[in-house]
Design a protein around this motif. Structure first.
Motif, PDB file in Angstrom:
ATOM      1  N   ALA A 140       0.844  -1.204   0.000  1.00 36.87           N
ATOM      2  CA  ALA A 140       0.000   0.000   0.000  1.00 36.87           C
ATOM      3  C   ALA A 140       0.883   1.260   0.000  1.00 36.87           C
ATOM      4  CB  ALA A 140      -0.937  -0.018   1.200  1.00 36.87           C
ATOM      5  N   TYR A 141       1.941   1.273   0.819  1.00 35.91           N
ATOM      6  CA  TYR A 141       2.850   2.435   0.808  1.00 35.91           C
ATOM      7  C   TYR A 141       3.589   2.543  -0.530  1.00 35.91           C
ATOM      8  CZ  TYR A 141       2.160   4.025   5.617  1.00 35.91           C
ATOM      9  OH  TYR A 141       1.615   4.550   6.770  1.00 35.91           O
ATOM     10  N   GLU A 142       3.921   1.395  -1.133  1.00 39.01           N
ATOM     11  CA  GLU A 142       4.581   1.434  -2.454  1.00 39.01           C
ATOM     12  C   GLU A 142       3.615   2.020  -3.499  1.00 39.01           C
ATOM     13  OE1 GLU A 142       7.593   1.154  -3.452  1.00 39.01           O
ATOM     14  OE2 GLU A 142       7.119   1.206  -5.607  1.00 39.01           O
ATOM     15  N   THR A 143       2.326   1.655  -3.372  1.00 42.52           N
ATOM     16  CA  THR A 143       1.307   2.212  -4.287  1.00 42.52           C
ATOM     17  C   THR A 143       1.252   3.733  -4.122  1.00 42.52           C
ATOM     18  OG1 THR A 143       0.032   0.182  -4.160  1.00 42.52           O
ATOM     19  CG2 THR A 143      -1.165   2.156  -4.867  1.00 42.52           C
ATOM     20  N   GLN A 144       1.277   4.185  -2.859  1.00 39.80           N
ATOM     21  CA  GLN A 144       1.272   5.638  -2.597  1.00 39.80           C
ATOM     22  C   GLN A 144       2.462   6.311  -3.304  1.00 39.80           C
ATOM     23  OE1 GLN A 144       2.421   8.450   1.092  1.00 39.80           O
ATOM     24  NE2 GLN A 144       0.782   7.036   1.623  1.00 39.80           N
ATOM     25  N   LEU A 145       3.638   5.684  -3.196  1.00 33.66           N
ATOM     26  CA  LEU A 145       4.823   6.273  -3.841  1.00 33.66           C
ATOM     27  C   LEU A 145       4.680   6.311  -5.364  1.00 33.66           C
ATOM     28  CD1 LEU A 145       8.046   4.999  -2.037  1.00 33.66           C
ATOM     29  CD2 LEU A 145       7.058   7.296  -2.056  1.00 33.66           C
ATOM     30  N   GLN A 146       4.046   5.277  -5.921  1.00 32.92           N
ATOM     31  CA  GLN A 146       3.835   5.251  -7.374  1.00 32.92           C
ATOM     32  C   GLN A 146       2.879   6.384  -7.790  1.00 32.92           C
ATOM     33  OE1 GLN A 146       5.430   3.499  -9.524  1.00 32.92           O
ATOM     34  NE2 GLN A 146       6.472   2.078  -8.156  1.00 32.92           N
ATOM     35  N   TYR A 147       1.843   6.613  -6.955  1.00 28.32           N
ATOM     36  CA  TYR A 147       0.916   7.728  -7.202  1.00 28.32           C
ATOM     37  C   TYR A 147       1.691   9.061  -7.158  1.00 28.32           C
ATOM     38  CZ  TYR A 147      -2.035  11.566  -5.697  1.00 28.32           C
ATOM     39  OH  TYR A 147      -2.593  12.812  -5.565  1.00 28.32           O
ATOM     40  N   VAL A 148       2.535   9.199  -6.132  1.00 34.80           N
ATOM     41  CA  VAL A 148       3.298  10.447  -5.968  1.00 34.80           C
ATOM     42  C   VAL A 148       4.233  10.652  -7.176  1.00 34.80           C
ATOM     43  CG1 VAL A 148       5.094  11.555  -4.548  1.00 34.80           C
ATOM     44  CG2 VAL A 148       3.102  10.536  -3.450  1.00 34.80           C
ATOM     45  N   GLU A 149       4.890   9.579  -7.613  1.00 30.42           N
ATOM     46  CA  GLU A 149       5.773   9.668  -8.797  1.00 30.42           C
ATOM     47  C   GLU A 149       4.981  10.149 -10.017  1.00 30.42           C
ATOM     48  OE1 GLU A 149       9.004   9.068  -9.432  1.00 30.42           O
ATOM     49  OE2 GLU A 149       9.491   8.609  -7.345  1.00 30.42           O
ATOM     50  N   ARG A 150       3.754   9.620 -10.159  1.00 31.53           N
ATOM     51  CA  ARG A 150       2.909  10.012 -11.293  1.00 31.53           C
ATOM     52  C   ARG A 150       2.573  11.502 -11.211  1.00 31.53           C
ATOM     53  NH1 ARG A 150       1.395  11.750 -14.818  1.00 31.53           N
ATOM     54  NH2 ARG A 150      -0.123  11.205 -16.416  1.00 31.53           N
ATOM     55  N   ARG A 151       2.333  11.976  -9.971  1.00 31.70           N
ATOM     56  CA  ARG A 151       2.036  13.404  -9.775  1.00 31.70           C
ATOM     57  C   ARG A 151       3.269  14.258 -10.080  1.00 31.70           C
ATOM     58  NH1 ARG A 151      -0.436  16.533  -8.451  1.00 31.70           N
ATOM     59  NH2 ARG A 151      -1.505  16.723  -6.470  1.00 31.70           N
ATOM     60  N   PHE A 152       4.492  13.721  -9.754  1.00 30.06           N
ATOM     61  CA  PHE A 152       5.720  14.469 -10.072  1.00 30.06           C
ATOM     62  C   PHE A 152       5.811  14.709 -11.580  1.00 30.06           C
ATOM     63  CE2 PHE A 152       8.458  12.690  -6.330  1.00 30.06           C
ATOM     64  CZ  PHE A 152       7.804  13.530  -5.456  1.00 30.06           C
ATOM     65  N   ALA A 153       5.341  13.727 -12.348  1.00 32.97           N
ATOM     66  CA  ALA A 153       5.427  13.845 -13.810  1.00 32.97           C
ATOM     67  C   ALA A 153       4.604  15.032 -14.301  1.00 32.97           C
ATOM     68  CB  ALA A 153       4.961  12.552 -14.465  1.00 32.97           C
ATOM     69  N   ASP A 154       3.630  15.480 -13.498  1.00 38.20           N
ATOM     70  CA  ASP A 154       2.836  16.673 -13.857  1.00 38.20           C
ATOM     71  C   ASP A 154       3.522  17.963 -13.411  1.00 38.20           C
ATOM     72  OD1 ASP A 154       0.858  15.138 -14.964  1.00 38.20           O
ATOM     73  OD2 ASP A 154      -0.457  15.190 -13.207  1.00 38.20           O
ATOM     74  N   GLY A 155       4.671  17.843 -12.741  1.00 36.27           N
ATOM     75  CA  GLY A 155       5.450  19.034 -12.400  1.00 36.27           C
ATOM     76  C   GLY A 155       5.375  19.472 -10.952  1.00 36.27           C
ATOM     77  N   THR A 156       4.667  18.733 -10.102  1.00 44.05           N
ATOM     78  CA  THR A 156       4.609  19.157  -8.699  1.00 44.05           C
ATOM     79  C   THR A 156       5.763  18.516  -7.915  1.00 44.05           C
ATOM     80  OG1 THR A 156       3.111  19.548  -6.848  1.00 44.05           O
ATOM     81  CG2 THR A 156       3.022  17.363  -7.854  1.00 44.05           C
ATOM     82  N   ARG A 157       5.940  18.966  -6.690  1.00 47.33           N
ATOM     83  CA  ARG A 157       7.030  18.496  -5.826  1.00 47.33           C
ATOM     84  C   ARG A 157       6.497  18.261  -4.418  1.00 47.33           C
ATOM     85  NH1 ARG A 157       8.804  17.150  -9.471  1.00 47.33           N
ATOM     86  NH2 ARG A 157      10.368  17.947 -10.874  1.00 47.33           N
ATOM     87  N   VAL A 158       7.307  17.615  -3.576  1.00 46.12           N
ATOM     88  CA  VAL A 158       6.900  17.387  -2.188  1.00 46.12           C
ATOM     89  C   VAL A 158       6.993  18.697  -1.404  1.00 46.12           C
ATOM     90  CG1 VAL A 158       7.502  16.213  -0.036  1.00 46.12           C
ATOM     91  CG2 VAL A 158       7.608  14.963  -2.199  1.00 46.12           C
ATOM     92  N   ALA A 159       5.884  19.056  -0.724  1.00 41.45           N
ATOM     93  CA  ALA A 159       5.897  20.217   0.177  1.00 41.45           C
ATOM     94  C   ALA A 159       6.010  19.737   1.622  1.00 41.45           C
ATOM     95  CB  ALA A 159       4.625  21.028   0.010  1.00 41.45           C
ATOM     96  N   GLY A 160       5.657  18.487   1.883  1.00 39.84           N
ATOM     97  CA  GLY A 160       5.715  17.974   3.251  1.00 39.84           C
ATOM     98  C   GLY A 160       5.012  16.644   3.368  1.00 39.84           C
ATOM     99  N   LYS A 161       4.607  16.329   4.588  1.00 40.35           N
ATOM    100  CA  LYS A 161       3.925  15.057   4.847  1.00 40.35           C
ATOM    101  C   LYS A 161       2.721  15.334   5.748  1.00 40.35           C
ATOM    102  CE  LYS A 161       7.491  12.605   3.171  1.00 40.35           C
ATOM    103  NZ  LYS A 161       8.299  13.751   2.777  1.00 40.35           N
TER     104      LYS A 161
END
Ligand SMILES: C=C/C=C(\O)C(=O)O
Length: 258
Positions: free
Chosen positions: A36-57
């Motif tokens: 489930a956490y790996e799925t979350q990371l895959q979702y986040v990677e997909r969002r990075f492809a749209d140009g966003t970045r991590v602001a926090g947790k």
């Protein structure tokens, strides 16, 4: 074994199209917490492809009120991305979410990285620059909020947005467990809570987060915002609603939905 990349993509699509998916714990009954956490990371990677970045947790499910509301019994975390941060001064379009709710919490801004497995409350306090009043908008890309623990973990901790108040308070000036909070909806008081509702002390939630992230090789970075978890239950949101939370000694945060 669960194909986490595909699942991360499904969550991304559900969020984008506002078409929720069935519970992952039903479509993939064997999914583990690690998957489930790996799925979350895959979702986040997909969002990075749209140009966003991590602001926090965000840390979730740290209070009894939220654990009871969602029928889970332990904390989780999600990523706050730059395009999930909304301003107090601009109404947030409720129509951009599937089934939004809002909750109020104490957040922290980091001035130092936090790494490692053996982190203490003192280490965490040293790494924090300020405490900040915060609202988190949560949403479920899983149909009808029918979530088990692994569903919300995979779905980025059900996070959808964060709003920070204007005040910044050094930790030396505030006793976090005794901070009292009142929540108002459209001018009427609807709930109240206290900092100690979050694992006894919101700093303990950050200790929990640092340790949980360490298992997956992730560290907290200076400049990140950390949402420590809702003090009281989340509230359903409709367009036209204004919510405000006041925190003794910490200020207030407001969010209006259009
Ligand atoms: C499902 C989300 C829960 C939280 O965000 C929380 O408890 O703070």
């Amino acid at each position: 074994m669960v194909i986490t990349k595909l699942l991360g993509e499904e969550i991304y699509e559900a969020e984008k199209t506002l078409k929720p998916i069935p519970p992952i714990t039903e479509s993939h009954p064997g999914i583990t917490v690690d998957e489930a956490y790996e799925t979350q990371l895959q979702y986040v990677e997909r969002r990075f492809a749209d140009g966003t970045r991590v602001a926090g947790k965000k840390i979730g499910l740290t209070s009894k009120a939220m654990q009871e509301m969602l029928g889970v019994d332990r904390p989780d975390y999600g990523h706050i991305l730059e395009d999930m941060i909304f301003s107090e001064d601009t109404p947030v379009d409720a129509g951009r979410f599937i089934a939004p709710r809002v909750e109020f919490e104490i957040a922290f801004i980091l001035k130092q990285d936090i790494n490692g497995a053996d982190v203490t409350v003192e280490n965490v306090a040293e790494a924090i620059e300020f405490a900040v009043p915060a609202a988190e908008i949560i949403d479920s890309r899983i149909r009808d909020w029918k979530i088990k623990f692994e569903d919300t973990v995979a779905d980025n901790g059900s996070s959808a947005g964060a709003v920070l108040g204007n005040t910044r308070v050094p930790l030396a000036d505030i006793a976090l467990p005794s901070v009292r909070m009142e929540v108002f909806k459209n001018g009427e008081k609807i709930n109240e809570g206290q900092g100690s509702a979050v694992l006894g002390n919101p700093l303990k939630a950050v200790v929990w987060l640092a340790e949980a992230l360490h298992q997956y090789g992730i560290s907290l970075k200076a400049g990140e915002v950390i949402l420590a978890g809702a003090l009281t239950k989340a509230e359903d949101v409709r367009s036209g609603d204004t919510f405000k939370a006041t925190f003794d000694g910490l200020g207030e945060v407001k969010v209006t939905f259009s």
